[in-house]
Design an enzyme around this catalytic site. Structure first.
Site, PDB file in Angstrom:
ATOM      1  N   HIS A 157      -9.631  -6.812  12.913  1.00  0.00           N
ATOM      2  CA  HIS A 157      -8.523  -6.681  11.956  1.00  0.00           C
ATOM      3  C   HIS A 157      -7.462  -5.695  12.418  1.00  0.00           C
ATOM      4  CE1 HIS A 157     -10.135  -9.002   8.473  1.00  0.00           C
ATOM      5  NE2 HIS A 157     -11.258  -8.853   9.180  1.00  0.00           N
ATOM      6  N   ASP A 351      -0.025  -1.401  13.285  1.00  0.00           N
ATOM      7  CA  ASP A 351      -0.817  -2.007  12.217  1.00  0.00           C
ATOM      8  C   ASP A 351      -1.291  -3.364  12.699  1.00  0.00           C
ATOM      9  OD1 ASP A 351      -1.945  -2.157   9.682  1.00  0.00           O
ATOM     10  OD2 ASP A 351      -0.113  -1.515   8.680  1.00  0.00           O
TER      11      ASP A 351
HETATM   12  P1  ADQ Z   1      -5.406  -1.840   5.866  1.00  0.00           P
HETATM   13  O1  ADQ Z   1      -5.173  -0.831   6.930  1.00  0.00           O
HETATM   14  O2  ADQ Z   1      -6.134  -1.378   4.679  1.00  0.00           O
HETATM   15  O3  ADQ Z   1      -6.135  -3.152   6.445  1.00  0.00           O
HETATM   16  P2  ADQ Z   1      -3.134  -3.457   4.671  1.00  0.00           P
HETATM   17  O4  ADQ Z   1      -3.256  -4.751   5.374  1.00  0.00           O
HETATM   18  O5  ADQ Z   1      -1.709  -3.058   4.498  1.00  0.00           O
HETATM   19  O6  ADQ Z   1      -3.873  -2.309   5.456  1.00  0.00           O
HETATM   20  O7  ADQ Z   1      -3.709  -3.388   3.156  1.00  0.00           O
HETATM   21  C1  ADQ Z   1      -4.856  -3.932   2.704  1.00  0.00           C
HETATM   22  C2  ADQ Z   1      -4.885  -4.109   1.165  1.00  0.00           C
HETATM   23  O8  ADQ Z   1      -5.055  -2.865   0.435  1.00  0.00           O
HETATM   24  C3  ADQ Z   1      -3.628  -4.747   0.579  1.00  0.00           C
HETATM   25  O9  ADQ Z   1      -4.053  -5.831  -0.192  1.00  0.00           O
HETATM   26  C4  ADQ Z   1      -2.971  -3.680  -0.278  1.00  0.00           C
HETATM   27  O10 ADQ Z   1      -2.339  -4.143  -1.454  1.00  0.00           O
HETATM   28  C5  ADQ Z   1      -4.121  -2.777  -0.637  1.00  0.00           C
HETATM   29  N1  ADQ Z   1      -3.582  -1.429  -0.761  1.00  0.00           N
HETATM   30  C6  ADQ Z   1      -2.938  -0.737   0.193  1.00  0.00           C
HETATM   31  N2  ADQ Z   1      -2.518   0.445  -0.295  1.00  0.00           N
HETATM   32  C7  ADQ Z   1      -2.902   0.480  -1.585  1.00  0.00           C
HETATM   33  C8  ADQ Z   1      -2.731   1.427  -2.630  1.00  0.00           C
HETATM   34  N3  ADQ Z   1      -2.063   2.536  -2.427  1.00  0.00           N
HETATM   35  N4  ADQ Z   1      -3.263   1.142  -3.837  1.00  0.00           N
HETATM   36  C9  ADQ Z   1      -3.912  -0.007  -4.050  1.00  0.00           C
HETATM   37  N5  ADQ Z   1      -4.076  -0.951  -3.106  1.00  0.00           N
HETATM   38  C10 ADQ Z   1      -3.579  -0.720  -1.886  1.00  0.00           C
HETATM   39  C11 ADQ Z   1      -6.654  -3.562   7.721  1.00  0.00           C
HETATM   40  C12 ADQ Z   1      -5.687  -3.459   8.901  1.00  0.00           C
HETATM   41  C13 ADQ Z   1      -4.406  -4.216   8.574  1.00  0.00           C
HETATM   42  C14 ADQ Z   1      -4.732  -5.678   8.233  1.00  0.00           C
HETATM   43  C15 ADQ Z   1      -5.836  -5.750   7.177  1.00  0.00           C
HETATM   44  C16 ADQ Z   1      -6.328  -7.181   6.978  1.00  0.00           C
HETATM   45  O11 ADQ Z   1      -5.403  -2.089   9.195  1.00  0.00           O
HETATM   46  O12 ADQ Z   1      -3.508  -4.141   9.660  1.00  0.00           O
HETATM   47  O13 ADQ Z   1      -3.567  -6.291   7.732  1.00  0.00           O
HETATM   48  O14 ADQ Z   1      -6.962  -4.976   7.565  1.00  0.00           O
HETATM   49  O15 ADQ Z   1      -6.715  -7.756   8.198  1.00  0.00           O
END
Ligand code: ADQ
Length: 447
Positions: A157, A351
Site C-alpha cells: 500500500h 504517499d
Molecule cells: P494512509 O496513510 O492511512 O493509508 P490515506 O490513503 O490518505 O492514507 O487514508 C486512509 C483513510 O483514512 C481514508 O479513508 C481517510 O478518510 C481516513 N482518514 C485519514 N485521516 C483521517 C482523519 N483525520 N480522521 C478520520 N479519518 C481519516 C495507506 C497509504 C496510502 C494509501 C492507503 C490505501 O499510506 O498511501 O492510499 O493506505 O492503500
C-alpha cells in the site's frame, strides 16, 4: 475459486466490520460479499509473554475474522520499530530518519512466522490468499515453508523506492527474495512497479511487478456527504465560518503527509496575498497515529508549535487562521466537511496513493465544487492532472495554488472537478480488488 483469505497486520474492529472505514476495507467488503472468506491478523490487543497466542474466530455476515494477540515486546519490535521506524520511512524516501537493529528484524520474522503458524492450519487447498502491506513481506515465504501451495498474492500500500534507496535497508535482498514466494506482487503506481522491477533486475532476478492503483467507494462517500450535509455539527461549522472560505486538510498525523510544509504554504498565502486575511479559515484534522514511535512524537510537538506560532502572528480578535484538531472526526462528518470546503490541501511528501484526495472529489457538489490542491508525490497525482499539482517543498508554490483555488471561477472549478470525478468513479476500490484477484487467479505459480 475457493475461499478468499485476507491477511493484514490489523483486522478491523467489530464496529468497522459493519461500517467499513478506509478504502481497503470498503474494497474488500465488496469482494468478500457472496464469497466465503476469512480475514486474519492482529487483534489490536496485547498479551503476556508466557501465554500461547491462539486464534480467536468470529463470523460476521459470512466473513470469519480470525485474530491473534501480540506480546508488548512483539508489538514494539515488529510493529513500532521494524515496520514503522524502518520500512515506513525508508519506503517513503526518508533514509535519514530510519533506525535499524538486528533484534527488530528477528522480531519481524518472528511475528510473520507466528502468523504463518496460526494461519496455515485454518487453510484449505483451494483457498486464495491475499496478503497486505509492508508488515507482512515475508509471510508468503513462511506459508510456503509450511506447505501452503495455493495462490498467494501480495499488495504493497505504500510507495516502493528505487534500488538506490532500497539498498539502505540492511536486509533488502533477503526481503525481496522472500517476496518471490508470492504468485503476484502488486503496488500502487507504475513508478512503484518500475522501482521494484529495477530492484529485482539489479539482483539478477526476473520478477514481474504490476500496478493496481487503489480507489474508494465514490458513490457511497458522495451519499454520506449529501446525507449528512444538514447535520447539526456541519451547520455549526458552516455558521462559524461567517461566509469565509474553508480550506480543509484531513490526514493521520504522519511526517509523510507534509503537514509542516502545508502550514508554511498557508502562512505564505497570508503574507503574500493579504486580501485573504480574515477571508479564509484552514481546518486541519490530524489525529495522532503510531504514538509509540519517537518521530511521531517529535512531529506532534513541531506541529503544535507551528500552529500556535502562525495563529499568534496572524490572528485577529475575531478570526483565527488555523483550526487544528487532533481528535478523530467520524467519517460521516468528514464527508460532509469535505462537501462544505472550498479547497482541500493534500500535500504529502510521499504517499502510496492518498485516498483523502479521492474522497474530497467524491464529496463535492456539482453545482459548486471545491478545488483540490495535490502534491506531485502522492500516488494519486498521475491520474489526477486536473488538480492543482504542487511540490510541497516549494512553500510559494503552495501559496500560489491556494490563491488560484480561492479565486477560481465556477466554470473552471466545474471543468476540473468533472474530469477528476470521472477518474475517481472509474478506479473504485471494488474495481481495484477485482483486478488484483483476477490477475492473481490467472497468474502462473511462483517459482
Ligand atoms: P494512509 O496513510 O492511512 O493509508 P490515506 O490513503 O490518505 O492514507 O487514508 C486512509 C483513510 O483514512 C481514508 O479513508 C481517510 O478518510 C481516513 N482518514 C485519514 N485521516 C483521517 C482523519 N483525520 N480522521 C478520520 N479519518 C481519516 C495507506 C497509504 C496510502 C494509501 C492507503 C490505501 O499510506 O498511501 O492510499 O493506505 O492503500
Amino acid at each position: 475459486m475457493g475461499r478468499l483469505i485476507i491477511v493484514s497486520n490489523r483486522v478491523p474492529s467489530p464496529h468497522e466490520r459493519v461500517q467499513p472505514a478506509g478504502g481497503l476495507t470498503v474494497g474488500l467488503a465488496d469482494v468478500v460479499r457472496g464469497v466465503e472468506s476469512l480475514w486474519f491478523g492482529w487483534s489490536g490487543q496485547h498479551t503476556e509473554e508466557a501465554v500461547a497466542q491462539e486464534v480467536t474466530c468470529e463470523t460476521v455476515a459470512g466473513v470469519t475474522y480470525a485474530t491473534i494477540d501480540l506480546t508488548s515486546a512483539q508489538h514494539e519490535r515488529y510493529y513500532e520499530h521494524f515496520s514503522n521506524d524502518l520500512i515506513w520511512p525508508l519506503f517513503h524516501y526518508r533514509p535519514g530518519i530510519i533506525t535499524y537493529h538486528r533484534q527488530d528484524l528477528a522480531a519481524y520474522y518472528g511475528v510473520n512466522d507466528l502468523f504463518a503458524d496460526r494461519l496455515a492450519p485454518l487453510l484449505r487447498r483451494d483457498d486464495t490468499i491475499w496478503v497486505h502491506d509492508y508488515h507482512l513481506i515475508p509471510l508468503g515465504q513462511a506459508l510456503r515453508a509450511r506447505g501452503v501451495a495455493g495462490k498467494i498474492g501480495f499488495f504493497l500500500h505504500i510507495p516502493c523506492p528505487p534500488w538506490s534507496v532500497m539498498r539502505v535497508l540492511p536486509c533488502a535482498e533477503e526481503l525481496l527474495r522472500a517476496m518471490v514466494a508470492y504468485d503476484l506482487i502488486g503496488v500502487q503506481t507504475e513508478e512503484d512497479a518500475r522501482n521494484l522491477g529495477e530492484c529485482y533486475e539489479v539482483m539478477g532476478m526476473d520478477r514481474t511487478v504490476r500496478a493496481f492503483p487503489i480507489g474508494i467507494d465514490p458513490r457511497g462517500f458522495e451519499q454520506e456527504a449529501k446525507d449528512n450535509f444538514g447535520d447539526p455539527e456541519v451547520r455549526r461549522l458552516r455558521e462559524s465560518l461567517r461566509g469565509r472560505k474553508l480550506i480543509i486538510g484531513v490526514d493521520r498525523l504522519d511526517y509523510s503527509k507534509g503537514l509542516l510544509e502545508r502550514l508554511h504554504g498557508y502562512e505564505a498565502l497570508l503574507k503574500r496575498f493579504p486580501e485573504h486575511l480574515r477571508g479564509v479559515v484552514f481546518v486541519q484534522i490530524a489525529p495522532p497515529s503510531r504514538e509509540g514511535v519517537a518521530n511521531y512524537q517529535a512531529l506532534r510537538r513541531e506541529l503544535d508549535e507551528l500552529v500556535g506560532f502562525i495563529n499568534g502572528k496572524h490572528a485577529d480578535f475575531d478570526w483565527t487562521p488555523i483550526r487544528y484538531l487532533t481528535q478523530p472526526v467520524p467519517r460521516h462528518l468528514l464527508a460532509a466537511f469535505h462537501r462544505l470546503a472550498d479547497v482541500a490541501l493534500v500535500t504529502p511528501l510521499r504517499d502510496g496513493m492518498n485516498l483523502v484526495a479521492k474522497e474530497f472529489v467524491a464529496a463535492q457538489d456539482d453545482a459548486d465544487p471545491g478545488v483540490l490542491i495535490l502534491s506531485h508525490f502522492a500516488g494519486a497525482a498521475p491520474d489526477m492532472p486536473e488538480a492543482l499539482l504542487v511540490n510541497p517543498y516549494d512553500t510559494d508554490e503552495i501559496a500560489d495554488a491556494l490563491h488560484q483555488a480561492l479565486t477560481m471561477s465556477l466554470v473552471a472549478r466545474q471543468n476540473r472537478w468533472r474530469a477528476l470525478r470521472a477518474e475517481v468513479g472509474l478506479n473504485t476500490a471494488a474495481e481495484w480488488a477485482k483486478r488484483f484477484l483476477s490477475t492473481l487467479e490467472a497468474s502462473a505459480p511462483s517459482s
